[in-house]
Design an enzyme around this catalytic site. Structure first.
Site, PDB file in Angstrom:
ATOM      1  N   SER A   9       4.611   4.868  -8.381  1.00  0.00           N
ATOM      2  CA  SER A   9       3.164   4.680  -8.326  1.00  0.00           C
ATOM      3  C   SER A   9       2.539   5.069  -9.663  1.00  0.00           C
ATOM      4  O   SER A   9       2.599   6.231 -10.083  1.00  0.00           O
ATOM      5  CB  SER A   9       2.560   5.536  -7.217  1.00  0.00           C
ATOM      6  OG  SER A   9       1.155   5.519  -7.369  1.00  0.00           O
ATOM      7  N   HIS A  34       4.012   0.159  -8.425  1.00  0.00           N
ATOM      8  CA  HIS A  34       3.033   0.292  -7.343  1.00  0.00           C
ATOM      9  C   HIS A  34       1.686   0.644  -7.976  1.00  0.00           C
ATOM     10  O   HIS A  34       1.572   1.583  -8.762  1.00  0.00           O
ATOM     11  CB  HIS A  34       3.473   1.380  -6.358  1.00  0.00           C
ATOM     12  CG  HIS A  34       2.591   1.491  -5.161  1.00  0.00           C
ATOM     13  ND1 HIS A  34       2.634   0.595  -4.111  1.00  0.00           N
ATOM     14  CD2 HIS A  34       1.617   2.393  -4.845  1.00  0.00           C
ATOM     15  CE1 HIS A  34       1.735   0.951  -3.203  1.00  0.00           C
ATOM     16  NE2 HIS A  34       1.093   2.025  -3.624  1.00  0.00           N
ATOM     17  N   ASP A  36      -2.282   1.458  -7.274  1.00  0.00           N
ATOM     18  CA  ASP A  36      -3.236   1.908  -6.255  1.00  0.00           C
ATOM     19  C   ASP A  36      -4.672   1.675  -6.691  1.00  0.00           C
ATOM     20  O   ASP A  36      -5.134   2.289  -7.651  1.00  0.00           O
ATOM     21  CB  ASP A  36      -3.042   3.406  -5.998  1.00  0.00           C
ATOM     22  CG  ASP A  36      -1.737   3.687  -5.287  1.00  0.00           C
ATOM     23  OD1 ASP A  36      -1.563   3.176  -4.166  1.00  0.00           O
ATOM     24  OD2 ASP A  36      -0.900   4.418  -5.850  1.00  0.00           O
ATOM     25  N   MET A  38      -8.560   2.110  -5.695  1.00  0.00           N
ATOM     26  CA  MET A  38      -9.440   2.867  -4.785  1.00  0.00           C
ATOM     27  C   MET A  38     -10.889   2.706  -5.211  1.00  0.00           C
ATOM     28  O   MET A  38     -11.188   2.766  -6.409  1.00  0.00           O
ATOM     29  CB  MET A  38      -9.082   4.351  -4.851  1.00  0.00           C
ATOM     30  CG  MET A  38      -7.631   4.637  -4.589  1.00  0.00           C
ATOM     31  SD  MET A  38      -7.302   6.398  -4.785  1.00  0.00           S
ATOM     32  CE  MET A  38      -5.539   6.439  -4.509  1.00  0.00           C
ATOM     33  N   HIS A  67      -1.763  -2.194  -4.067  1.00  0.00           N
ATOM     34  CA  HIS A  67      -2.199  -1.597  -2.800  1.00  0.00           C
ATOM     35  C   HIS A  67      -3.713  -1.396  -2.862  1.00  0.00           C
ATOM     36  O   HIS A  67      -4.195  -0.533  -3.594  1.00  0.00           O
ATOM     37  CB  HIS A  67      -1.439  -0.266  -2.641  1.00  0.00           C
ATOM     38  CG  HIS A  67      -1.866   0.585  -1.492  1.00  0.00           C
ATOM     39  ND1 HIS A  67      -1.502   1.913  -1.386  1.00  0.00           N
ATOM     40  CD2 HIS A  67      -2.614   0.317  -0.387  1.00  0.00           C
ATOM     41  CE1 HIS A  67      -2.008   2.427  -0.271  1.00  0.00           C
ATOM     42  NE2 HIS A  67      -2.698   1.477   0.349  1.00  0.00           N
ATOM     43  N   MET A  69      -7.038  -0.121  -1.621  1.00  0.00           N
ATOM     44  CA  MET A  69      -7.740   0.823  -0.738  1.00  0.00           C
ATOM     45  C   MET A  69      -9.226   0.629  -0.991  1.00  0.00           C
ATOM     46  O   MET A  69      -9.911   1.513  -1.542  1.00  0.00           O
ATOM     47  CB  MET A  69      -7.287   2.260  -1.055  1.00  0.00           C
ATOM     48  CG  MET A  69      -5.895   2.561  -0.527  1.00  0.00           C
ATOM     49  SD  MET A  69      -5.133   3.992  -1.333  1.00  0.00           S
ATOM     50  CE  MET A  69      -4.425   3.168  -2.749  1.00  0.00           C
ATOM     51  N   MET A 138       1.357   4.158   5.668  1.00  0.00           N
ATOM     52  CA  MET A 138       0.932   5.353   4.929  1.00  0.00           C
ATOM     53  C   MET A 138       1.619   6.568   5.556  1.00  0.00           C
ATOM     54  O   MET A 138       1.645   6.701   6.781  1.00  0.00           O
ATOM     55  CB  MET A 138      -0.584   5.556   5.007  1.00  0.00           C
ATOM     56  CG  MET A 138      -1.437   4.545   4.258  1.00  0.00           C
ATOM     57  SD  MET A 138      -1.039   4.271   2.519  1.00  0.00           S
ATOM     58  CE  MET A 138      -1.047   5.926   1.807  1.00  0.00           C
ATOM     59  N   ASP A 176       4.560   5.009   1.780  1.00  0.00           N
ATOM     60  CA  ASP A 176       3.739   5.442   0.650  1.00  0.00           C
ATOM     61  C   ASP A 176       3.117   6.808   0.945  1.00  0.00           C
ATOM     62  O   ASP A 176       2.307   6.939   1.868  1.00  0.00           O
ATOM     63  CB  ASP A 176       2.644   4.388   0.410  1.00  0.00           C
ATOM     64  CG  ASP A 176       1.839   4.660  -0.851  1.00  0.00           C
ATOM     65  OD1 ASP A 176       2.164   5.591  -1.589  1.00  0.00           O
ATOM     66  OD2 ASP A 176       0.873   3.896  -1.075  1.00  0.00           O
TER      67      ASP A 176
END
Ligand code: DX5
Ligand code: ZN
Length: 220
Positions: A9, A34, A36, A38, A67, A69, A138, A176
């Site tokens: 990540s 990966h 992320d 957000m 991913h 979010m 998750m 994850d």
């Protein structure tokens, strides 16, 4: 079972040395990056967006597993595809028309997956599973790296693996949050095949070795 995938990540990378850390992943036994994203709404934290993904993509030689979010991810799917996402996963809890959003991801040329928060029942996936390349479970509350792995994940992986087998699919199960060399074997045993690792890799004195070890432990 499908070949195992290790996805470091980039949330735990050193953003001042993003090219260096991207090249470390390129030259390691890792399979994917990966990424992320957000938005400060769906999760309490804000991470990074398109320009940073573009910067990683410029140097990355392996697929980007993005991913999301974020609330209403359907607003940004094409943009994430355009900056280089290869796989896009969206939270079940973040979009009302999940089926439409998955189609949108595929139409944009990416592989599509669904993410479940820890308390969202596995059973919600029953009818939508054939549309998914991957399900991300998750194993922490999303929003921050470096949190402790939640043990309830093992039984959730088993439930999901039975559902996938019953439907005779080959959907990947990605985990994850808090993945380390201490829990990866038990996760494989439960039926997971794809692993995100942030702190465990980047906070290690030798990230390349940490990736190598995760890869070796997962290939049982
Ligand atoms: C958290 C993110 C994770 C995070 C994992 O919401 O989805 O990908 O980077 O970090 P670690 O491996 O440190 O738990
Ligand atoms: Zn993630």
């Amino acid at each position: 079972m499908a070949s195992k995938i290790i996805a470091p990540s980039m949330l735990a990378a050193d953003f001042g040395n993003l090219q260096r850390d991207t090249e470390m992943v390129n030259n390691s036994e890792a399979d994917w990056f990966h990424i992320d994203v957000m938005d400060g709404h769906f999760v309490p934290n804000i991470s990074y967006g398109m320009p940073v993904i573009q910067a990683i993509k410029k140097h990355a030689t392996k697929p980007l597993d993005v991913h999301l979010m974020i609330e209403k991810p359907e607003r940004y799917i094409e943009e994430f595809a355009n900056v280089g996402a290869d796989i896009i996963t969206v939270h079940y809890e973040s979009t009302v028309h999940l089926h439409r959003t998955l189609r949108q991801i595929k139409d944009a040329g990416c592989k599509a997956g669904i993410v479940l928060n820890i308390t969202t029942p596995i059973s919600v996936l029953e009818d939508i599973l054939p549309e998914c390349y991957m399900i991300l479970l998750m194993s922490i509350n999303p929003g921050f790296g470096g949190q402790k792995f939640e043990n309830v994940t093992y039984q959730r992986v088993k439930k999901l693996r039975s559902m996938i087998n019953e439907q005779e699919l080959d959907t990947r199960i990605e985990i994850d949050g808090g993945v380390t060399d201490k829990n990866i074997e038990k996760l494989v045993e439960a039926g997971a095949d794809t692993f995100v690792a942030g702190s465990h890799v980047f906070k290690s004195p030798n990230p390349t070795e940490a990736i190598k070890r995760l890869k070796a432990l997962s290939n049982v």
